[in-house]
Design an enzyme around this catalytic site. Structure first.
Site, PDB file in Angstrom:
ATOM      1  N   ARG A  63       0.838  -1.216   0.000  1.00  0.00           N
ATOM      2  CA  ARG A  63       0.000   0.000   0.000  1.00  0.00           C
ATOM      3  C   ARG A  63       0.871   1.264   0.000  1.00  0.00           C
ATOM      4  NH1 ARG A  63      -5.135  -1.088   3.987  1.00  0.00           N
ATOM      5  NH2 ARG A  63      -6.095  -2.713   2.730  1.00  0.00           N
ATOM      6  N   LYS A 224     -15.699 -15.881   5.686  1.00  0.00           N
ATOM      7  CA  LYS A 224     -16.963 -15.251   6.087  1.00  0.00           C
ATOM      8  C   LYS A 224     -17.868 -15.102   4.885  1.00  0.00           C
ATOM      9  CE  LYS A 224     -17.244 -11.405   8.853  1.00  0.00           C
ATOM     10  NZ  LYS A 224     -16.719 -10.100   9.260  1.00  0.00           N
ATOM     11  N   GLY A 400      -9.984  -8.629   1.395  1.00  0.00           N
ATOM     12  CA  GLY A 400      -9.643  -9.492   2.540  1.00  0.00           C
ATOM     13  C   GLY A 400      -8.266 -10.109   2.441  1.00  0.00           C
ATOM     14  N   GLY A 423     -12.096  -4.618   2.443  1.00  0.00           N
ATOM     15  CA  GLY A 423     -13.549  -4.433   2.439  1.00  0.00           C
ATOM     16  C   GLY A 423     -14.017  -3.488   1.339  1.00  0.00           C
TER      17      GLY A 423
HETATM   18  C1  3PG Z   1      -8.379  -1.730   5.375  1.00  0.00           C
HETATM   19  O1  3PG Z   1      -7.208  -1.890   5.628  1.00  0.00           O
HETATM   20  O2  3PG Z   1      -9.015  -2.473   4.617  1.00  0.00           O
HETATM   21  C2  3PG Z   1      -9.104  -0.617   6.072  1.00  0.00           C
HETATM   22  O3  3PG Z   1      -8.209   0.209   6.768  1.00  0.00           O
HETATM   23  C3  3PG Z   1     -10.075  -1.273   6.982  1.00  0.00           C
HETATM   24  O4  3PG Z   1     -10.841  -0.354   7.671  1.00  0.00           O
HETATM   25  P1  3PG Z   1     -11.752  -0.875   8.838  1.00  0.00           P
HETATM   26  O5  3PG Z   1     -10.878  -1.108  10.033  1.00  0.00           O
HETATM   27  O6  3PG Z   1     -12.757   0.208   9.051  1.00  0.00           O
HETATM   28  O7  3PG Z   1     -12.404  -2.157   8.370  1.00  0.00           O
END
Ligand code: 3PG
Length: 443
Positions: A63, A224, A400, A423
């Site tokens: 990232r 999930k 995920g 997500g």
């Molecule tokens: C990620 O890394 O996908 C986001 O920072 C996740 O954010 P969240 O903690 O609100 O799910």
């Protein structure tokens, strides 16, 4: 999203209403005057860390790497760059293991330039440090989720952050599915454009929803099902075939009346009987609605829209890799023992899924098809990964655990695109507008 959203309250998946059209043009770096401006560079540096001696280190810098082209552009424009992100879920208070020190260190190394990490996100110390910035300087604010106001969505934080900058450059695709002062708040208050990573994510993922080349094969797995239901339902509009594995498959098998014994069907937070029942109902509903839809993939391969595993590898538990048993699901006399669990797709499933993948022109994959962390149960997931690398289709992966799984197999360079989002990918592909998008659209 939750599986109890109004559309699912009666156990009926409301897929007729789901939107799949996503045509959108974002305002980009060239659409705003950036020369020597104070810029909040909003990134998603929510990266995995591990302890090394007394310190934490970044174990996956993808990232950070994805943000560098935009950051370098801002530096060429002599901007004063203020980096803003969250890391983990500290819950509105300082958590030492979640400070951004290791992240700023890694960024400095990659950028070959010193990045000053501040000890807070807002406050007098921050104001002073920002007032001393010169064109071309880069500072990183502390984890914005250390602020209670960020977690509670308070406007006071939006105001404090907005005062810092002339422009927001939003490059945090992986955090774009959340409404918060550091996302939608600052975008609503300060002139904003999308960064290059954000633009690329939207463009690559949009291709999956807007006229993907057929056959479009979607592969969905993971631990999930509840957080993927709307994504699955939306993708059913555009995909020709959906191959199911992982815990998601167990729900579909159970919905068909098959025994799954102790197999995972949801993560621990969703283990209540009521939630499980709701998920089975949705799986049943999806099977009923798709049962008559078949696609001819050529050479006599005629497949239903939803394809479920033919065989699965079972074991007593994840710690018992030496004693496994392959269960053929068509064999009515051979059931999984009551206290065992399914942990991978079997060889017949890998062979069938690979044949389908070979014929695909577009592929989207989210989630492992078994407990890939243990090598005895990783063959199915790896087999599918290899099949995709051999296919000529446009291959897009994301969401995920998908990226870490591919990195484990060292195959990450062999796909056309791996999204930086978790997500956010699922949310985008579910057809719901990401909350940040309306602030970044070109008129
Ligand atoms: C990620 O890394 O996908 C986001 O920072 C996740 O954010 P969240 O903690 O609100 O799910």
């Amino acid at each position: 999203m939750g599986i109890f959203s109004s559309s699912h309250r009666n156990g009926t998946a409301c897929w007729e209403k789901v939107n799949v059209i996503v045509s959108m043009k974002l305002k980009g770096l060239k659409d705003i005057d950036l020369k020597e401006k104070r810029v909040i560079f909003r990134v998603a540096y929510d990266v995995p860390l591990k302890e090394k001696g007394k310190h934490m280190i970044v174990t996956d810098d993808s990232r950070i790497l994805a943000s560098l082209p935009t950051l370098r552009y801002l530096l060429r424009k002599k901007c004063k760059v203020i980096i803003l992100t969250w890391l983990g879920r500290p819950g509105g208070k300082r958590v030492e293991k979640l400070t951004l020190d290791p992240v700023s260190k890694r960024l400095s190394e990659l950028l070959k330039k010193s990045v000053k990490k501040l000890d807070a996100c807002v406050g007098p110390g921050v104001d002073l440090a920002l007032s001393k910035m010169k064109p071309g300087d880069v500072v990183m604010l502390e984890n914005v989720r250390f602020e209670k106001d960020e977690e509670e969505g308070n406007n006071a934080l939006t105001k404090k952050l907005s005062k810092m900058a002339d422009v927001v450059v939003f490059d945090a695709f992986a955090q774009s599915h959340r409404t918060a002062p550091s996302t939608t708040g600052i975008l609503s208050a300060v002139p904003s454009v999308a960064g290059l990573n954000m633009e690329e994510e939207i463009s690559k993922l949009s291709k999956l929803l807007e006229k993907p080349k057929a056959p479009f094969v979607v592969i969905l797995g993971g631990a999930k099902m509840s957080d993927k239901i709307e994504t699955l339902i939306n993708l059913l509009h555009v995909a020709d075939v959906v191959l199911i594995g992982g815990a998601m498959a167990h729900n579909f098998l159970k919905a068909q009346g098959m025994k799954i014994a102790g197999s995972l069907v949801e993560d621990a937070s969703h283990e209540s009987k009521k939630v499980r029942k709701k998920i089975y109902q949705i799986a049943e509903d999806i099977l009923a609605k798709t049962k008559d839809t078949y696609v001819n993939l050529g050479s006599g391969l005629n497949m239903p829209k939803i394809v479920l595993p033919r065989d699965l590898i079972s074991a007593h538990d994840t710690q018992s890799p030496s004693q496994t048993c392959t269960i053929e699901l068509s064999d009515v006399h051979h059931h999984i023992p009551w206290n065992w669990m399914y942990l991978d797709i079997g060889p017949k499933t890998v062979a069938l899924y690979s044949k389908i993948i070979e014929r695909a022109k577009t592929i989207f994959w989210n989630g492992p098809l078994g407990y890939f962390e243990e090598s005895a149960f990783s063959h199915g997931t790896k087999g599918i990964a290899v099949a995709i690398t051999k296919s000529k289709a446009l291959s897009v992966l994301g969401g995920g655990d998908t990226e870490s799984m591919i990195k484990k197999f060292k195959l990450q360079r062999k796909f056309d695109y791996i999204s930086t989002g978790g997500g956010a990918v699922l949310e985008f592909l579910s057809g719901k507008p990401l909350p940040v998008i309306k602030y970044l659209l070109k008129n």
